[in-house]
Scaffold this motif. Sequence first.
Motif, PDB file in Angstrom:
ATOM      1  N   PHE A  66       0.968  -0.631   0.006  1.00 28.71           N
ATOM      2  CA  PHE A  66       0.588  -0.339  -0.371  1.00 28.71           C
ATOM      3  C   PHE A  66       0.869   1.372  -0.014  1.00 28.71           C
ATOM      4  N   LEU A  67       1.793   1.616   0.914  1.00 23.96           N
ATOM      5  CA  LEU A  67       2.594   2.282   0.963  1.00 23.96           C
ATOM      6  C   LEU A  67       3.556   2.882  -0.363  1.00 23.96           C
ATOM      7  N   PHE A  68       3.246   1.358  -1.105  1.00 20.06           N
ATOM      8  CA  PHE A  68       4.570   1.573  -2.747  1.00 20.06           C
ATOM      9  C   PHE A  68       3.490   2.384  -3.334  1.00 20.06           C
ATOM     10  N   GLY A  69       2.000   2.069  -3.064  1.00 19.60           N
ATOM     11  CA  GLY A  69       1.137   2.424  -4.165  1.00 19.60           C
ATOM     12  C   GLY A  69       0.818   3.634  -4.368  1.00 19.60           C
ATOM     13  N   VAL A  70       0.812   4.467  -2.907  1.00 17.16           N
ATOM     14  CA  VAL A  70       1.383   5.617  -2.741  1.00 17.16           C
ATOM     15  C   VAL A  70       2.133   6.778  -2.680  1.00 17.16           C
ATOM     16  N   VAL A  71       3.287   5.804  -2.859  1.00 14.87           N
ATOM     17  CA  VAL A  71       4.692   6.836  -2.974  1.00 14.87           C
ATOM     18  C   VAL A  71       4.625   6.768  -4.235  1.00 14.87           C
ATOM     19  N   THR A  76       8.112  14.928  -4.362  1.00 15.35           N
ATOM     20  CA  THR A  76       8.756  16.092  -3.613  1.00 15.35           C
ATOM     21  C   THR A  76       8.780  15.073  -2.995  1.00 15.35           C
ATOM     22  N   PHE A  77       9.538  15.996  -1.730  1.00 12.18           N
ATOM     23  CA  PHE A  77       9.526  15.740  -0.011  1.00 12.18           C
ATOM     24  C   PHE A  77       8.269  16.359   0.309  1.00 12.18           C
ATOM     25  N   ARG A  78       8.273  17.310   0.051  1.00 15.49           N
ATOM     26  CA  ARG A  78       6.922  17.205   0.677  1.00 15.49           C
ATOM     27  C   ARG A  78       5.382  17.019   0.837  1.00 15.49           C
ATOM     28  N   ASP A  79       5.422  16.636  -0.560  1.00 14.20           N
ATOM     29  CA  ASP A  79       4.500  15.762  -0.962  1.00 14.20           C
ATOM     30  C   ASP A  79       4.461  13.622   0.133  1.00 14.20           C
ATOM     31  N   VAL A  80       5.736  13.506  -0.355  1.00 14.76           N
ATOM     32  CA  VAL A  80       5.718  12.403   0.448  1.00 14.76           C
ATOM     33  C   VAL A  80       5.972  12.557   1.873  1.00 14.76           C
ATOM     34  N   VAL A  84       2.484  10.416   3.750  1.00 17.35           N
ATOM     35  CA  VAL A  84       2.793   9.465   5.037  1.00 17.35           C
ATOM     36  C   VAL A  84       2.568   9.444   6.148  1.00 17.35           C
ATOM     37  N   THR A  85       3.297  11.591   6.602  1.00 18.35           N
ATOM     38  CA  THR A  85       2.323  11.256   8.796  1.00 18.35           C
ATOM     39  C   THR A  85       0.375  11.586   8.126  1.00 18.35           C
ATOM     40  N   VAL A  86      -0.321  11.190   7.333  1.00 20.67           N
ATOM     41  CA  VAL A  86      -1.298  11.204   7.260  1.00 20.67           C
ATOM     42  C   VAL A  86      -1.911  10.386   7.905  1.00 20.67           C
ATOM     43  N   LEU A 142      -5.482  12.263  -0.001  1.00 26.25           N
ATOM     44  CA  LEU A 142      -5.294  12.553   1.450  1.00 26.25           C
ATOM     45  C   LEU A 142      -6.582  11.689   3.147  1.00 26.25           C
ATOM     46  N   ALA A 143      -7.702  11.588   2.489  1.00 26.38           N
ATOM     47  CA  ALA A 143      -8.730  11.207   3.073  1.00 26.38           C
ATOM     48  C   ALA A 143      -8.814   9.847   3.309  1.00 26.38           C
ATOM     49  N   MET A 144      -8.774   9.173   1.454  1.00 23.56           N
ATOM     50  CA  MET A 144      -8.423   7.930   1.754  1.00 23.56           C
ATOM     51  C   MET A 144      -7.657   7.400   2.379  1.00 23.56           C
ATOM     52  N   VAL A 145      -6.405   8.194   2.409  1.00 29.40           N
ATOM     53  CA  VAL A 145      -5.094   7.531   2.659  1.00 29.40           C
ATOM     54  C   VAL A 145      -5.151   7.519   4.041  1.00 29.40           C
ATOM     55  N   PHE A 146      -5.772   8.537   4.875  1.00 30.04           N
ATOM     56  CA  PHE A 146      -6.298   8.506   6.569  1.00 30.04           C
ATOM     57  C   PHE A 146      -6.486   7.178   6.643  1.00 30.04           C
TER      58      PHE A 146
END
Length: 269
Positions: A66-71, A76-80, A84-86, A142-146
């Motif tokens: 799942f994390l692999f799919g997210v990133v 950019t570092f900001r997006d990652v 990841v924080t969420v 973002l909401a889905m990842v959370f």
Amino acid sequence: MFPILPAVPRRAGLLLLSACLLLLPVLGWAHGISAEDRQRMLDGGYLQYVGLGATHMLTGYDHLLFLFGVVFFLSTFRDVAKFVTVFTVGHCITLVFATFFGITWNYFLIDAVIAISVMYKGFDNLGGFLRVFDMPRSPKLLAMVFGFGLLHGFGLSTRLQQLPLGDDPLAMLGRILSFNVGVELGQIVALAVMVAVLAWWRRSPSFAPIARAANLLLVFLGFLLLLMQLHGYLHDSRPGDFRFPVEEHRHIHEDMEVDKTVDPGRNQL
């Protein structure tokens, strides 16, 4: 946010299919809690929980997929950091609170839904919402990842609750937080490798043609994990459906006259 990927070249498809077949035995490793880990927890302290949490994340293939799919498309570092924080906040909430208050569910079903989250992310990366549902954009990512983070944390909690956490509330909370720290350390290590590999890969000419195949593979692996977890749930809830009944086995031997297939005369030279 993510591009609609082109069709998969035949060579790239074959390459990813081969990788998938190689990964099948790996996905068969259920990241549960072994008897050795249980005893080690009883004998050790908080550091044992930190180590187990890190190991659990690094061998938790559904979480890593799942994390692999997210990133995958985050450059950019900001997006990652944002996504990841969420995700981390989400899984910390359910990991800590569900474990502390003893909230649990059948872990096969939880892991089945986690497998769906892997399929969802691969589908989203492929532009599936636009292609299939003709939506102008994907649902708020973002909401889905959370939300999926909450779900992944609940899955981690069901595993942690298999451990001896003790009766003292403060000590139990310390063990839960230690396990959570280990999970975050393992996640940092895994993400560092993923982001570094993806950053290098994006500069390669092979990224564009293989990106679609990689996300198709992500969907397939999520589907495979879903089937495995549903099989585990059915095996767990209706074990008789998945075992060869002893009485039936005996009758088959009688019908086949298996005992008469042995020739005692062959024992003599």
